[in-house]
Design an enzyme around this catalytic site. Structure first.
Site, PDB file in Angstrom:
ATOM      1  N   GLU A 210       0.815  -1.207   0.000  1.00 27.54           N
ATOM      2  CA  GLU A 210       0.000   0.000   0.000  1.00 27.54           C
ATOM      3  C   GLU A 210       0.854   1.264   0.000  1.00 27.54           C
ATOM      4  O   GLU A 210       0.378   2.347   0.326  1.00 27.54           O
ATOM      5  CB  GLU A 210      -0.975  -0.002   1.183  1.00 27.54           C
ATOM      6  CG  GLU A 210      -2.014  -1.113   1.046  1.00 27.54           C
ATOM      7  CD  GLU A 210      -3.145  -0.990   2.052  1.00 27.54           C
ATOM      8  OE1 GLU A 210      -4.191  -0.446   1.685  1.00 27.54           O
ATOM      9  OE2 GLU A 210      -2.970  -1.437   3.187  1.00 27.54           O
ATOM     10  N   LYS A 343     -15.742  -1.583   2.601  1.00 26.09           N
ATOM     11  CA  LYS A 343     -15.036  -1.876   1.354  1.00 26.09           C
ATOM     12  C   LYS A 343     -16.075  -2.343   0.338  1.00 26.09           C
ATOM     13  O   LYS A 343     -16.745  -3.364   0.551  1.00 26.09           O
ATOM     14  CB  LYS A 343     -14.009  -2.981   1.590  1.00 26.09           C
ATOM     15  CG  LYS A 343     -12.839  -2.556   2.475  1.00 26.09           C
ATOM     16  CD  LYS A 343     -11.994  -3.761   2.870  1.00 26.09           C
ATOM     17  CE  LYS A 343     -10.644  -3.356   3.440  1.00 26.09           C
ATOM     18  NZ  LYS A 343      -9.936  -4.524   4.041  1.00 26.09           N
TER      19      LYS A 343
HETATM   20  P1  PGA Z   1      -6.652  -5.894   2.218  1.00 30.24           P
HETATM   21  O1  PGA Z   1      -6.058  -4.975   3.349  1.00 30.24           O
HETATM   22  O2  PGA Z   1      -7.165  -5.023   1.141  1.00 30.24           O
HETATM   23  O3  PGA Z   1      -5.469  -6.706   1.827  1.00 30.24           O
HETATM   24  O4  PGA Z   1      -7.740  -6.708   2.860  1.00 30.24           O
HETATM   25  C1  PGA Z   1      -6.643  -3.818   3.823  1.00 30.24           C
HETATM   26  C2  PGA Z   1      -7.072  -3.972   5.258  1.00 30.24           C
HETATM   27  O5  PGA Z   1      -6.850  -5.019   5.889  1.00 30.24           O
HETATM   28  O6  PGA Z   1      -7.674  -3.052   5.779  1.00 30.24           O
HETATM   29 ZN    ZN Z   2      -8.021  -4.298   7.764  1.00 29.08          ZN
END
Ligand code: PGA
Ligand code: ZN
Length: 433
Positions: A210, A343
């Site tokens: 990230e 998400k």
């Molecule tokens: P991921 O990580 O997109 O790999 O799930 C982001 C998070 O855990 O917040």
């Molecule tokens: Zn997370």
């Protein structure tokens, strides 16, 4: 047929920020209006997430191809939605769910469904000559939009950095910024100071998934110390100007024996031990938000964690809730957490995501719009965070276009709308006072 009837849907396979295939969808309306969306992808995923359909063909991107999902867009989904009104987002999303027929969107793939859902929203906004955040405000019934407080990845471990540290992410929250422009500038100073600290200490400065740094520390307290030093080196006061958030992502290191294996620290803790450790962090450092402090199925542990810390700190469920109304409802009923990570690809449709946000707000849980660790150049979540006025957004570090494009979109929206910065009151857990 009306002006906003769907005239064409085209899916394609593109690549995400990890170079893995993902789905992109184009939607064209009868009046020529156009909308495009690209779907993100996680690495530390929750079991209850909507299903990401991958081909499993070892000869094509090591099994990670999404050609089946793309084909589903181009055949079944295009046929079912052709002629439907893009102005009816709820109707489109219901139709997509119905067509799939499974709870986790396993048949068509949540990647196929979500790409279509968001592309429809963009096309409808284009037809109405509306900004995307304004379209989302309309869909979510938001009266006053706000610029979200960003939660920005600075140091990474876990599955985002080859398990270089046990805990997945240490993030910075510019709590006292005047605007998103100011907030991004302050975080940039901290990010650069952290890189300088790493250089001086001889630690790696390469980018994690990230865009954060991956110092590979054995102990979480070392990472917290580095966060403190970086904030101070940036000329800021820890806690007052810049607070700290942690994404433990504990699901990734809960072992079969029911304990949490902190492999780098060389410790194995039960839920109680984990809670003690987190309480100590909150005591010793300006930590204002902890995400996934325990495993996604450790509901009893989560209850204990919440009764110990929910009044003092924001406790966020990510793998725990997976942007799923039922799981969030279960958490609310048992007093678990006080915040929910949102998400879009965990849920699968835009309307479903807006429902979870509304559910959280109604119960006083703080919703935080979040990117995934595999992203694309699509800045949709910036508009989503503004249009729903959730007050918080979690994106990667200020590095690489797939991340920076979201911050840039926030800068554009702030300039166009002069929407106020949400500030500290957006955080749950007694942080506002
Ligand atoms: P991921 O990580 O997109 O790999 O799930 C982001 C998070 O855990 O917040
Ligand atoms: Zn997370």
């Amino acid at each position: 047929m009306t002006r906003t009837s769907i005239a064409g849907i085209q899916g394609r396979q593109i690549l995400d920020s990890r170079g893995r295939p993902t789905v992109e969808v184009d939607v064209t309306l009868a009046d020529g209006s156009f909308g495009r969306a690209a779907v993100p992808s996680g690495a530390s995923t929750g079991t209850a997430e909507a299903h990401e359909l991958r081909d499993g063909d070892p000869l094509h991107y090591a099994g990670l191809g999404v050609r089946k999902a793309v084909q589903n867009v181009n055949t079944e989904i295009a046929a079912a939605l052709g002629g439907c009104d893009a102005g009816d987002q709820r109707g489109i999303d219901d139709r997509l769910r119905e067509l799939d027929g499974t709870a986790q969107l396993k048949r068509l793939g949540a990647n196929a469904v979500l790409g279509t859902s968001i592309a429809v929203c963009r096309a409808a906004a284009a037809a109405a000559r509306q900004a995307l955040h304004a379209r989302i405000a309309e869909l979510s019934g938001t009266a006053r939009i706000e610029m979200p407080v960003p939660m920005v990845n600075i140091l990474s471990g876990g599955l985002h950095a080859g398990r270089g540290m046990d805990v997945q992410d240490f993030l910075a929250i510019p709590v006292r910024a005047a605007s998103i422009e100011d907030a991004i500038h302050l975080v940039s100073r901290v990010r650069n100071a952290a890189a300088e600290q790493c250089r001086q200490l001889g630690l790696p400065t390469l980018l994690a998934d990230e865009g954060g740094l991956s110092p590979g520390y054995e102990r979480s307290t070392q990472a917290l110390e580095l966060m403190l030093k970086s904030i101070e080196a940036a000329g800021l006061t820890p806690g007052q100007d810049m607070a700290i958030a942690i994404d433990v992502a504990a699901t990734a290191f809960k072992a079969e024996d029911g304990r949490y294996h902190l492999a780098r620290e060389g410790r194995k803790l039960d839920s109680e031990g984990m809670i003690d450790m987190m309480e100590q962090w909150v005591k010793d450092y300006p930590v204002v938000s902890i995400e996934d402090g325990l495993d996604e199925e450790d509901w009893e542990g989560w209850k204990a964690l919440s009764s110990r810390l929910a009044k003092r700190v924001q406790l966020v469920g990510d793998d725990l809730f997976t942007t799923n109304g039922e799981r969030l409802g279960r958490g609310m009923a048992s007093g678990v957490a006080n915040g929910v990570l949102v998400k879009v690809n965990q849920n699968g449709t835009l309307s479903g995501t807006l429902d979870v946000i509304a559910q959280a707000k109604a119960a006083g849980y703080a919703p935080i719009i979040s990117a995934r660790s595999g992203e694309t150049e699509d800045p949709f979540i910036a508009d989503l965070a503004v249009g729903t006025a959730v007050g918080q957004i979690k994106i990667g570090s200020l590095r690489t276009s797939s991340t920076v494009c979201k911050y840039n979109q926030l800068l554009r929206i702030e300039m166009e709308t002069a929407a106020p910065y949400a500030g500290m009151k957006a955080l749950a857990g007694g942080n506002a006072s």
